[in-house]
Every structure is written in C-alpha cells, then in structure tokens.
Design a protein around this motif. Structure first.
Motif, PDB file in Angstrom:
ATOM      1  N   THR A   1       1.018  -1.012  -0.313  1.00 46.07           N
ATOM      2  CA  THR A   1       0.527   0.193   0.025  1.00 46.07           C
ATOM      3  C   THR A   1       0.493   1.077  -0.355  1.00 46.07           C
ATOM      4  O   THR A   1      -0.024   2.786  -0.506  1.00 46.07           O
ATOM      5  CB  THR A   1      -1.273   0.042   1.274  1.00 46.07           C
ATOM      6  N   ASP A   2       1.479   1.455   0.619  1.00 47.64           N
ATOM      7  CA  ASP A   2       2.859   2.209   1.426  1.00 47.64           C
ATOM      8  C   ASP A   2       3.402   2.430  -0.997  1.00 47.64           C
ATOM      9  O   ASP A   2       4.441   1.652  -0.810  1.00 47.64           O
ATOM     10  CB  ASP A   2       3.659   2.217   1.973  1.00 47.64           C
ATOM     11  N   GLU A   3       4.171   3.651  -1.415  1.00 46.74           N
ATOM     12  CA  GLU A   3       4.497   3.197  -2.815  1.00 46.74           C
ATOM     13  C   GLU A   3       5.271   3.590  -2.906  1.00 46.74           C
ATOM     14  O   GLU A   3       6.407   2.650  -3.222  1.00 46.74           O
ATOM     15  CB  GLU A   3       3.904   4.980  -3.350  1.00 46.74           C
TER      16      GLU A   3
ATOM     17  N   PHE B   1       7.788   0.631  -3.830  1.00 52.53           N
ATOM     18  CA  PHE B   1       8.305   0.541  -5.197  1.00 52.53           C
ATOM     19  C   PHE B   1      10.568   0.175  -4.526  1.00 52.53           C
ATOM     20  O   PHE B   1      11.088  -0.625  -5.395  1.00 52.53           O
ATOM     21  CB  PHE B   1       9.354   2.451  -5.277  1.00 52.53           C
TER      22      PHE B   1
ATOM     23  N   LEU C   1       9.916  -3.714  -6.210  1.00 48.66           N
ATOM     24  CA  LEU C   1       9.621  -3.724  -7.196  1.00 48.66           C
ATOM     25  C   LEU C   1      11.403  -3.696  -7.884  1.00 48.66           C
ATOM     26  O   LEU C   1      11.079  -4.476  -8.530  1.00 48.66           O
ATOM     27  CB  LEU C   1       9.291  -2.438  -7.911  1.00 48.66           C
TER      28      LEU C   1
ATOM     29  N   PHE D   1      -5.142  -3.988  -4.934  1.00 48.61           N
ATOM     30  CA  PHE D   1      -5.024  -3.085  -3.947  1.00 48.61           C
ATOM     31  C   PHE D   1      -5.456  -1.714  -4.700  1.00 48.61           C
ATOM     32  O   PHE D   1      -6.670  -0.692  -4.248  1.00 48.61           O
ATOM     33  CB  PHE D   1      -3.627  -2.741  -2.916  1.00 48.61           C
TER      34      PHE D   1
ATOM     35  N   ILE E   1      -4.149  14.224  -9.822  1.00 46.79           N
ATOM     36  CA  ILE E   1      -2.386  12.658  -9.618  1.00 46.79           C
ATOM     37  C   ILE E   1      -2.748  11.409  -9.647  1.00 46.79           C
ATOM     38  O   ILE E   1      -2.277  10.280  -9.978  1.00 46.79           O
ATOM     39  CB  ILE E   1      -1.435  14.157  -9.432  1.00 46.79           C
ATOM     40  N   ALA E   2      -3.137  11.384  -8.076  1.00 45.56           N
ATOM     41  CA  ALA E   2      -4.306  10.269  -8.047  1.00 45.56           C
ATOM     42  C   ALA E   2      -4.274   9.358  -8.737  1.00 45.56           C
ATOM     43  O   ALA E   2      -3.657   8.273  -9.144  1.00 45.56           O
ATOM     44  CB  ALA E   2      -4.432  10.054  -6.615  1.00 45.56           C
TER      45      ALA E   2
ATOM     46  N   ALA F   1      -4.246   9.659 -12.046  1.00 41.61           N
ATOM     47  CA  ALA F   1      -3.388   9.211 -13.355  1.00 41.61           C
ATOM     48  C   ALA F   1      -1.889   8.287 -13.197  1.00 41.61           C
ATOM     49  O   ALA F   1      -2.155   7.674 -13.914  1.00 41.61           O
ATOM     50  CB  ALA F   1      -3.102  10.614 -14.229  1.00 41.61           C
ATOM     51  N   THR F   2      -1.759   7.926 -12.197  1.00 40.65           N
ATOM     52  CA  THR F   2      -1.090   7.494 -11.612  1.00 40.65           C
ATOM     53  C   THR F   2      -1.196   6.693 -11.403  1.00 40.65           C
ATOM     54  O   THR F   2      -0.641   5.073 -11.668  1.00 40.65           O
ATOM     55  CB  THR F   2       0.081   8.367 -10.363  1.00 40.65           C
TER      56      THR F   2
ATOM     57  N   THR G   1      -1.361   4.504 -15.029  1.00 32.50           N
ATOM     58  CA  THR G   1      -0.382   4.325 -15.621  1.00 32.50           C
ATOM     59  C   THR G   1       0.256   2.740 -14.717  1.00 32.50           C
ATOM     60  O   THR G   1       0.758   2.187 -15.453  1.00 32.50           O
ATOM     61  CB  THR G   1       0.898   5.231 -14.853  1.00 32.50           C
ATOM     62  N   GLU G   2       0.051   2.900 -13.236  1.00 33.08           N
ATOM     63  CA  GLU G   2       0.353   1.289 -12.238  1.00 33.08           C
ATOM     64  C   GLU G   2      -0.056   0.746 -13.271  1.00 33.08           C
ATOM     65  O   GLU G   2      -0.683  -0.467 -13.296  1.00 33.08           O
ATOM     66  CB  GLU G   2       0.404   1.960 -11.376  1.00 33.08           C
TER      67      GLU G   2
ATOM     68  N   TRP H   1       0.664  -0.943 -16.623  1.00 31.34           N
ATOM     69  CA  TRP H   1       1.760  -1.450 -16.507  1.00 31.34           C
ATOM     70  C   TRP H   1       1.381  -2.874 -15.826  1.00 31.34           C
ATOM     71  O   TRP H   1       1.933  -4.236 -15.838  1.00 31.34           O
ATOM     72  CB  TRP H   1       2.680  -0.799 -15.750  1.00 31.34           C
TER      73      TRP H   1
END
Lengths: 174, 174
Positions: B91-93, B97, B100, B122, B153-154, B156-157, B160-161, B164
């Motif tokens: 949950t925490d970007e 990361f 990943l 999530f 922004i939230a 859109a991001t 994108t994810e 992917w």
DNA sequence: TTTCGATACCTCGGGACCGAGGTATCTCGC
DNA sequence: GCGAGATACCTCGGTCCCGAGGTATCGAAA
C-alpha cells in the motif's frame, strides 16, 4: 504528518476525535492505517501546547465526545507549517499529498505558489533509482521487467504532476 | 524497508557499508535521505541474526572496509520477504517501489505474479481521500485547485500503474 | 604544511508511530 | 433481556529511524 492532518481538518470545523480519526483514515489510511494509540496521544500533546481546546459533549453518542476546536495559535501554527514545510513534505509523496490537501488554508496565492515551486524544483532535478558508477540508469537499461516498470511508472507519474504544477502555477500567478 | 534494501543489494554482490549506503540513497534517498545512524546499526543487527557476514578489508581506501556478504539464511530471508510482504509494502508506494526493485530475485514467475496481483487488488479497490458522509468525493467536487490536483494526480498515476501491472501479469503468466 | 573534503565506521538520546491491551455506553437483533 | 457490534476514549511497551555527535585515515588544494 499526523499533526498537519489534525490541524488541517480542524481548521474547517470542530470535530471529535472519532470523526477526526475517520477523516485521517480516508486521507492517508490506505497507505498506512491510523491507530488509536497514535491519534489520541497526538491530540493530547497538541492540547497541552495550546493548539486546540477540548469540550466535553454528552450527546446522543455511546460515549461522551470530546469536541476539538482549533485555537488562534493552532491556526497560526497550521499556516506556518503550510508556508514552510520540512523537506520531507516536499519529497515524500505521502506527506506532499497531505500538504496539498490543506494548502487552500493558506489564503495567500504567492505563498501557495512558493510551495508548488519547491515541489517543481524537486521533481525537475535529474535523479535515478540506480546508477552504474555515476551514470544514471534508465528503464531501457534493464532486462528485469520490474525495474523497468518501476522506472516507467515513476517517470510517467512525475510527468503528470509536472503538467499540473505548471498549469496551476500559471493560474496562481495570473 | 531498510532491511529489504540491504538484502536486495547484497543479493547481487558483496558490498561494503559505504557503497551500500550510496545505493540505498539512490533508491530511496530522494524521498528521505538515509542516515549513517540508521544504516550501520541495521547492518549490525542483521549480522547478529546471521543474515550476513562481515570481512575486514584493508584496501586502498582511507578507512578499513567491512565487506558484507549475504549468507544462505539471508538469501532465504530475502525470498520470504519478497514472497510474503507486509501490507505496508503493497500500500505504501515508497515501500512498494523497493519491493519492485528486488522482485527479480524471486526466480519463480508465479510468486512474482502473486505479488503483482496483491498490488492490483489494492489499486482497483474504490477509495477516495475525502468523503461527504459516505459519498466519496471526486476531483470535480472541489473548487479548491489543490485538492482537485491531488485527486487528478492520484487517478492518473494509478491508471499508469494499472496498465503496467496488467501487461506484466499477462507476460508472467504466458 | 596544514587544512579541507572524502572515505569509512560508530554511539546515543529522542521522536513518531504501532499494536495490543483496557474501559464504558448505546443500539439492535435474536 | 442478552450478547454483539459500533461508538468513543485511553495507556504502555516496543520498534524504527533520525540527527548530532565522535573517530580515524588518505589525497589534493591553498
């Protein structure tokens, strides 16, 4: 971080702890759920330093509520925090989002623009997650689909935010 | 979080503390700079629990280096962490990361897909940052340009994810 | 030549937050 | 009329991490 959320929510209206907890949970709880044991001591501490006052309300609810109201000092403190945020509030997306959520409380458009400019400066400075010696590595440098994805997502999201930042800055300074 | 970074970097190659510090700084330092006083105690703790070994190297450098090497137990520990990450890593970007960045160390494509699926679940669960009673508020509900931007922004991001994630999951299960 | 910056490691006090526990009242289903 | 769940607040021990300090060596610049 938590303190800023509390200040921000209470600036709009007086709330009791339980309602405050729900709002904080909505704002940042998906990232990391907010614990009782974090919120209530934070409130106490802020009361002790005169940022908010507490008034007992024996309403219709199960347990008596402590209505929390921001003091003038609390409002002042909020504006200070919003005008001069720590670097972590600019660089850490979680904190940055909290800051954004309450930036409207800063009535001054120049002060708001200054904060957005700090974020803009941070996002435009070149940086990678991985380096070979001193050479920053790009998405194309990886076979690994996960690191590739990490870079791709990071680039795309920062592009989106940059676009918004520039548009909003243009409006603010107009 | 720090422990996972250390495990992940050392899994590729043995490193001394200072070099490790630079790599960790590149990966997560822009969000929150990593302090000496955090890294070295973490290394000591991991050494004490048998995740890594230390070997003194009196090379050309100014001070003697402690070469750090992951043990078999350390490798095992890394794979465990990657396969069964705490919710916070989903949950925490920031943590996500880091996960990943090292997910390739999990050689099993099914295990990798399982982790991506957790992130997918999530991101697809409906959630907002603000609510009016129980109604989730959207970008259009705000006059405030900052909250509007936050939501935009939230969205859109995460879009994108999601794109992917779905592409990569398709490749992994192919 | 001496001082500065980089390399390399370390300690200790403290702050933020968690998580597991506790207390008490009200409402609603059964 | 009784238990379950929601409401509402609280404490305490522990963990993670920071930040400010300290130690020591080497090379290059002034």
């Amino acid at each position: 971080m938590l303190e800023l959320s509390i200040l921000g929510f209470l600036c709009d209206e007086s709330l009791h702890g339980y309602e405050l907890r729900k709002r904080v949970a909505a704002l940042t709880g998906h990232v990391k759920p907010i614990a009782d044991g974090t919120l209530y001591p934070a409130i106490k501490k802020m009361e002790a330093s005169g940022l908010l006052t507490r008034e007992l309300q024996s309403g219709p609810a199960a347990a008596p509520r402590h209505m929390l109201t921001l003091t003038a000092k609390g409002r002042e403190h909020l504006k200070n925090r919003l005008s001069n945020p720590d670097d972590a509030f600019i660089t850490d997306e979680n904190r940055w989002f909290v800051l954004l959520a309450f930036l409207r409380h800063l009535k001054n458009a120049d002060a708001q623009a200054a904060v957005l400019n700090r974020r803009l400066a941070f996002l435009t400075q070149p940086a990678s997650f991985f380096y070979d010696r001193d050479r920053p590595l790009r998405a194309a440098d990886f076979d690994d689909p996960f690191r590739k994805g990490l870079m791709t997502i990071a680039t795309a999201t920062s592009r989106t935010e940059l676009k918004w930042l520039r548009e909003t800055l243009a409006e603010l300074t107009a």
